[in-house]
Every structure is written in C-alpha cells, then in structure tokens.
Design a protein around this motif. Structure first.
Motif, PDB file in Angstrom:
ATOM      1  N   SER A  90       0.821  -1.198   0.000  1.00  0.00           N
ATOM      2  CA  SER A  90       0.000   0.000   0.000  1.00  0.00           C
ATOM      3  C   SER A  90       0.861   1.256   0.000  1.00  0.00           C
ATOM      4  O   SER A  90       0.470   2.281  -0.543  1.00  0.00           O
ATOM      5  CB  SER A  90      -1.004  -0.002   1.152  1.00  0.00           C
ATOM      6  N   ARG A  91       2.055   1.194   0.562  1.00  0.00           N
ATOM      7  CA  ARG A  91       2.958   2.351   0.495  1.00  0.00           C
ATOM      8  C   ARG A  91       3.406   2.600  -0.931  1.00  0.00           C
ATOM      9  O   ARG A  91       3.512   3.731  -1.377  1.00  0.00           O
ATOM     10  CB  ARG A  91       4.182   2.107   1.364  1.00  0.00           C
ATOM     11  N   SER A  92       3.695   1.492  -1.644  1.00  0.00           N
ATOM     12  CA  SER A  92       4.131   1.649  -3.029  1.00  0.00           C
ATOM     13  C   SER A  92       3.012   2.249  -3.869  1.00  0.00           C
ATOM     14  O   SER A  92       3.253   3.098  -4.713  1.00  0.00           O
ATOM     15  CB  SER A  92       4.500   0.300  -3.636  1.00  0.00           C
ATOM     16  N   ILE A 196       8.344  10.366   1.964  1.00  0.00           N
ATOM     17  CA  ILE A 196       9.304   9.274   2.189  1.00  0.00           C
ATOM     18  C   ILE A 196       8.547   7.945   2.134  1.00  0.00           C
ATOM     19  O   ILE A 196       7.640   7.726   2.925  1.00  0.00           O
ATOM     20  CB  ILE A 196       9.979   9.401   3.570  1.00  0.00           C
ATOM     21  N   PHE A 197       8.896   7.075   1.188  1.00  0.00           N
ATOM     22  CA  PHE A 197       8.200   5.785   1.170  1.00  0.00           C
ATOM     23  C   PHE A 197       9.085   4.620   1.610  1.00  0.00           C
ATOM     24  O   PHE A 197       8.607   3.505   1.790  1.00  0.00           O
ATOM     25  CB  PHE A 197       7.511   5.503  -0.171  1.00  0.00           C
ATOM     26  N   SER A 269      14.599   9.539   9.382  1.00  0.00           N
ATOM     27  CA  SER A 269      13.973   9.508   8.064  1.00  0.00           C
ATOM     28  C   SER A 269      12.788   8.570   8.126  1.00  0.00           C
ATOM     29  O   SER A 269      12.836   7.456   7.659  1.00  0.00           O
ATOM     30  CB  SER A 269      14.965   8.954   7.046  1.00  0.00           C
ATOM     31  N   LYS A 270      11.733   9.038   8.721  1.00  0.00           N
ATOM     32  CA  LYS A 270      10.616   8.165   9.013  1.00  0.00           C
ATOM     33  C   LYS A 270       9.756   7.948   7.773  1.00  0.00           C
ATOM     34  O   LYS A 270       9.362   8.899   7.106  1.00  0.00           O
ATOM     35  CB  LYS A 270       9.776   8.800  10.119  1.00  0.00           C
ATOM     36  N   VAL A 271       9.471   6.697   7.497  1.00  0.00           N
ATOM     37  CA  VAL A 271       8.606   6.367   6.370  1.00  0.00           C
ATOM     38  C   VAL A 271       7.237   7.027   6.571  1.00  0.00           C
ATOM     39  O   VAL A 271       6.674   6.954   7.655  1.00  0.00           O
ATOM     40  CB  VAL A 271       8.459   4.840   6.249  1.00  0.00           C
ATOM     41  N   GLY A 272       6.737   7.694   5.550  1.00  0.00           N
ATOM     42  CA  GLY A 272       5.453   8.387   5.668  1.00  0.00           C
ATOM     43  C   GLY A 272       5.610   9.866   5.976  1.00  0.00           C
ATOM     44  O   GLY A 272       4.649  10.627   5.882  1.00  0.00           O
ATOM     45  N   ASP A 273       6.820  10.286   6.354  1.00  0.00           N
ATOM     46  CA  ASP A 273       7.068  11.693   6.670  1.00  0.00           C
ATOM     47  C   ASP A 273       7.181  12.507   5.367  1.00  0.00           C
ATOM     48  O   ASP A 273       7.400  11.945   4.296  1.00  0.00           O
ATOM     49  CB  ASP A 273       8.361  11.815   7.482  1.00  0.00           C
ATOM     50  N   THR A 274       7.006  13.818   5.510  1.00  0.00           N
ATOM     51  CA  THR A 274       7.156  14.711   4.356  1.00  0.00           C
ATOM     52  C   THR A 274       8.465  15.479   4.498  1.00  0.00           C
ATOM     53  O   THR A 274       8.775  15.994   5.572  1.00  0.00           O
ATOM     54  CB  THR A 274       5.987  15.722   4.314  1.00  0.00           C
TER      55      THR A 274
END
Ligand code: GDP
Ligand code: MG
Length: 596
Positions: A90-92, A196-197, A269-274
């Motif tokens: 779902s992130r991709s 960030i994915f 560098s958190k996944v989902g962060d902008t």
C-alpha cells in the motif's frame, strides 16, 4: 524530467505470478541492466529474498522508454505479494499513478490478486490487466483473460498477454503504460514536498531515503526539513535508482528517487514523513501512512544469554526499514532476557528471525506466537494481553479475540474439505461465489488466532496446493478462551503458557505434556508434568526417577565424596535451566517450542 514525460507504476499480483521476473525483463528491455549483469530477480537484493524467491521489500527503479520518438522516464515499483507485506504494497501504491495487475495464465485469479486489486482501487489507481506466463504449455489465456476481464470490468480483448520469462509482449506493455496511465500531478512552483516511502541504512553512506516528490523541486546542497520532527539536514546527494543509485542535479514533481544527508540514524527519516525545504518550505505535510499494527506477538530470546545486547542492537537496526516491527524487553523464568516482538504475521516473524540469525549471527528461540487479547475483569478493568504469561489473575468477565475476514479461492472439487477445515477453526461462512465453473471464492470470518498458525499449511495440503488465502483483521469477538499453564513439579513454565479456546485446551495440554515428557531427561526424583487451567489440572504425565540414583552409591559414604559427585554433575549442566528443582536442558525448550 517534465511531468508529462513521467509514468509511475507498480506491479501487483498474487505471490509467484511473476512480478519480479517481469521486472527483470523490463530492466533488460529498457537497457537499465545489460545482459551480462543480469541475474534472476534482480531487484530482490536481500539474500533471504533470493533464496526463498520471494520479495520482502518494495524496490523502485527508473527506466528510460521511448514511445513515438519521445523519451519517457518510467518509475517501476516492484512489490511483495504475500499478505504479511500488504503494508509495503500500500505504500508503493501511494507513490504511483497506475498499477499493472498480473495474473498467471496457468492459474488464474488467486486470493492476493483480489486483495491487491482492492488496495489499488482504494488508492484510485487505474489498473492494467495483464496475463503472464503465456509461454507455459499449461497456460489457458482465453479462459483466464475472461476471468480477469470480468474482475476489472473490461472487455477480454483489453487484457494484455506477456511472458516475463521470454519477454514476449513486454515492449507492448511498456508502450501501453506510457499511453494509458496518467502523468503525475504536482505544482512545480509550489514549496517542495516529497513523501518518504522507504529508508534503508547503508554502511558506507548512512541513511538512504527513498522519496516521491509531489510539489516543487529539490536540489543538492540545499537545506531540508523532516516535517514531523523539524530536524534539518543538508542534502548531500540526490538522485535516481537505475538500477544502482545515480546522482542527479535534483528531482522535480512526480519524480521518484533517493536522498542522502549523511544522517546515520534511520529514525531521522521516518517512512510516511514529508520532506520540505528549510527555506520557504511547505507548511502543510502530505497525508502520511497509517502505522501498521502488529497482529502476532512472540518472545525472542538469545540462546546464549550474553548475546542480549547484540539482539537489542540488531532489532534497532531492522526496525529502521521495517516500520511494522515492534518490540519491548521481556524476561522469562525459562528463557532469561529477551524481547516481546510484534509481527504482521507468521511469515514476517520467520523472515525477521532469519535475518536476525543470519545478518547478526545470533542463535534465537522464539516462543509460541500469540495474538492480542482484550480482557475485561469482573470489576470492569480492561487489560490488553500480548503475552499469555501476562494473563491477569482474578475474576474475568469477558475475553475478546481479533477476528479476520478470510478469502479463499479454490477449485470447486475442494470446497467440501475447505469448509470442513474452516469449521474446525471456528470459522463462519459469509459468502461464496463462482469465479468460473470450476473455481470458487469462499469468504469466511475466522478468529485470527486460528488463521495465523498452521491454517495455511493445512489448507494447502487439503487442496493439493491449489487453494489461495488472503485475510485481514476486521474486528474482535468475545470467545470462550482459557489460559493453559504447563507445570513442572507444580511450577508454571511461562514460555509454555497459551491462550486457547476451551474446546481445545485439553488437546493442547495433552500434546504439550507428552512433548515435554520426551524432551526432559530423567532426574533424581520423579517429575510430574501437568497442564492446568487455573488450579484445575487437565492433563498429566510423569517423568520417572532415574533408576540408578548416583547418590545411592554414596549411601553411608562420606559427605565430601557426595558433594564432589554433585559438583561434577553441575559441570555438565551449564546449559540447563532450573524450573523449581527440575533441571531442563535448553534444547528441550527449543524443541518443545518449535512447531512440528
Ligand atoms: P513473484 O512472486 O510475483 O515476484 O514471482 P517471480 O517473478 O519470483 O516468479 C515466480 C516463478 O514463476 C519463478 O519460478 C519464475 O521463474 C516463474 N516465472 C515468472 N514469469 C514466468 C513466465 O513468464 N513464464 C514462465 N514459464 N515462468 C515464469
Ligand atoms: Mg517477487
């Protein structure tokens, strides 16, 4: 690259339907990887992925492609197909404008084909239906094109046919991607915003952060900000993956690439962060991803207690690019110091454990996996139980367990045996549809605890491997559950406690007691093994005393000789754990806890 020349897409499919192989062909046809450097499943970079032939991490690659004399940049994201990694999928999807839905032309639609399609639809992505493996003698493209066309709502003639193995139809597929998928939308003049994915740790370069730029532009040496923390970094390098990192002069809207800031800690560098610019940056972050919720918990303990700090460090490292991993310290009387670790499912558990053992050289024991139970006490207090040994003492009013919606696709001849299996797993039938004359989709509500353990194995063996399964957690239900303790000489052994349905408690107790009887060596005295619900004993075995008592030789002898003998015995028992006065070899725990 201007947005009208960019296409971002992913490949989604049931496991083994050929995503990674098709990705290989695309890398080759676009000239990104030359024939000499080519190896199968090029993008599965982890050893464990290559050996098991499954994709665990999504990968993004940029490929050049020309259509009608115009150069395009295609960003392809290969995704894992297994249910445990839906979170990665779902992130991709959120980084793409379209999806190729791949179906094996000899197998047809399977459970994860549906699950992935629904995910793509939730993300409003256009779908390109494609039949793969048309080179197989067993392929039946006519039949499965009809099935797939019906599923996505197009005419069967619109289903593309390819072979990832021979490369047939792959060029046409790439042209089709360019022609039919929308270009990305974004504002070039707006303050920069990138999502960030993924982020991974590289020993030489520090954290490598994968981003999809939405608005504006990012250039090397500018100062950037992580919007969730406000942390500022200098952008040391920015570029695209093609298929190795290639630095560029910047990334604009719609582009997919990587950033390096020299930061060593992936948590920065958190996944989902902008990510935005430090100067004249955006004020509003992009909608992030929901954090995945662990579904299954298990204790992980180092076999050698002195490895505990290494295990802690290793978990910290894995967590960096596996947001779904959760853990906290746990102490067990039987197993010593370790961690209670939360996973998305059993495959996730297996992969994490194997990576820990391999990449960090650890020997581990994992305790029986458990789901999370909600317990309401008689006095109204609510307790969340992630570990059976933490089950509250006192009067319980209600125990609730997670339930899942399961989808099973199976040839119709196996419907009976599948229904029977679901029955024994406390399932209730919610619906049933014929995909074609010989294939059926069954929808069941099943307790998660029943589905996550050996359900899939049993399903496969009952259906000669033909059934496929997908499930997601849909809520909770009250159930008649009890905690079963295993006692050695009256002492509970925490690692063996389990929460099970009352109807299955007796079976669990008898089986575990039998296992332990065979694994624990005889002692100087008789050792009763009991299974108990509260104070009620439901099963019992005995380990008889050693016939020849070492001490009997010393009968009447002097006390110092007796002591020496005991000392000697101790030597040989360094790897023993004491449960009360019973000495249990470490191996017995490992053997009893390993599933069979
Ligand atoms: P994934 O799980 O979807 O990534 O699938 P893989 O790409 O790992 O492929 C699964 C298996 O199918 C592998 O053994 C591949 O060699 C095989 N395979 C993939 N594509 C094709 C194809 O087009 N034709 C044939 N004959 N085999 C294929
Ligand atoms: Mg794969």
């Amino acid at each position: 690259t201007p947005m009208e020349r960019i296409r971002n897409f992913c490949i989604i499919a049931h496991i083994d339907h050929g995503k990674s192989t098709l990705a290989d062909r695309m890398l080759q046809l676009t000239g990104v990887v030359d024939a000499r450097a080519m190896r199968a499943q090029y993008l599965d970079r982890m050893d464990i992925e290559r050996e098991r032939g499954i994709t665990v991490k999504s990968q993004a690659v940029r490929m050049p492609w020309q259509v009608d004399g115009v150069n395009y940049a295609l960003n392809m994201i290969d995704t894992p197909g297994h249910v445990d990694f839906t979170y990665e999928v779902s992130r991709s999807l959120a980084a793409c404008e379209g999806a190729i839905l791949l179906v094996d032309a000899a197998q047809g639609i399977e459970a994860q084909t549906l699950a992935n399609l629904y995910l793509a639809m939730e993300n409003d992505l256009p779908i390109i239906p494609v039949l793969n493996k048309i080179d197989l003698p067993a392929a039946d493209p006519e039949k499965y094109a009809a099935e797939l066309a019906q599923l996505v709502g197009v005419d069967p003639s619109e289903v593309l046919r390819v072979s990832g193995k021979t490369g047939a139809g792959v060029e046409e597929l790439l042209d089709h991607v360019v022609r039919t998928l929308p270009e990305p939308v974004g504002e070039i003049d707006a303050p920069c915003r990138a999502m960030i994915f993924d982020s991974v740790y590289d020993t030489y370069r520090g954290v490598v952060t994968y981003v999809r730029v939405i608005d504006g532009r990012m250039t090397p040496r500018e100062k950037i900000v992580m919007m969730s923390t406000g942390a500022q970094h200098e952008l040391l390098e920015i570029g695209v993956i093609s298929p190795e990192p290639i630095p560029t002069k910047g990334l604009g809207p719609g582009e997919v690439g990587y950033l390096i800031t020299g930061v060593k800690d992936v948590r920065q560098s958190k996944v989902g962060d902008t990510v935005t610019a430090a100067v004249r940056g955006a004020t509003e972050a992009l909608a992030g991803y929901a954090d995945p919720k662990p579904m299954v918990y298990s204790g992980l303990f180092p076999i050698d207690g002195s490895d505990y700090p290494i295990l802690r460090d290793a978990l910290d490292k894995l967590k960096l690019n596996d947001a779904a991993l959760n853990y906290e310290p746990e102490t067990s009387t039987a197993l010593g110091f370790g961690f209670r670790v939360g996973f998305l499912g059993l495959l996730h558990l297996e992969i994490v454990r194997e990576r820990l053992e391999r990449e960090f050289n650890l020997d581990l024991i994992s305790t029986a996996p458990s789901v999370v139970y909600q317990v309401t006490m008689e006095d109204g207090t609510e307790v969340e139980v992630m570990n059976p040994s933490d089950f509250p003492t006192g009067k319980v009013r209600e125990i609730r367990e997670p339930v899942s919606r399961g989808t099973i696709i199976v040839p119709s001849e196996f419907v009976g045996t599948v229904m029977e299996l679901c029955q024994t797993k406390r399932g209730s039938l919610q619906g049933m549809d014929y995909l074609s004359e010989e294939r059926v989709e069954l929808r069941y509500q099943l307790p998660l605890a029943e589905i996550v353990f050996d359900f899939f194995d049993q399903l496969k063996s009952r259906t000669k491997g033909y059934a496929s399964l997908d499930y997601d957690v849909s809520g909770e239900q009250a159930a008649d559950l009890v905690k079963v303790d295993m006692l050695l000489q009256g002492e509970p052994v925490d690692a063996f406690s389990a929460i099970v349905h009352r109807d299955k408690a007796y079976h669990y107790g008898v089986e575990m007691a039998g296992k332990l009887k065979n694994l624990i060596p005889r002692q100087q005295f008789e050792v009763p093994i009991q299974a108990a619900i509260g104070s009620r004993i439901i099963a019992r075995e005995n380990i008889r005393a050693l016939r020849k008592d070492v001490l009997s030789k010393c009968y009447g002898g002097d006390i110092s000789r007796k002591r020496k003998l005991l000392e000697k015995q101790k030597e040989g028992k360094k790897r023993m754990k004491n449960i009360g006065s019973v000495e249990v070899p470490q191996e017995a725990f490992i053997a009893a806890l390993s599933s069979d």
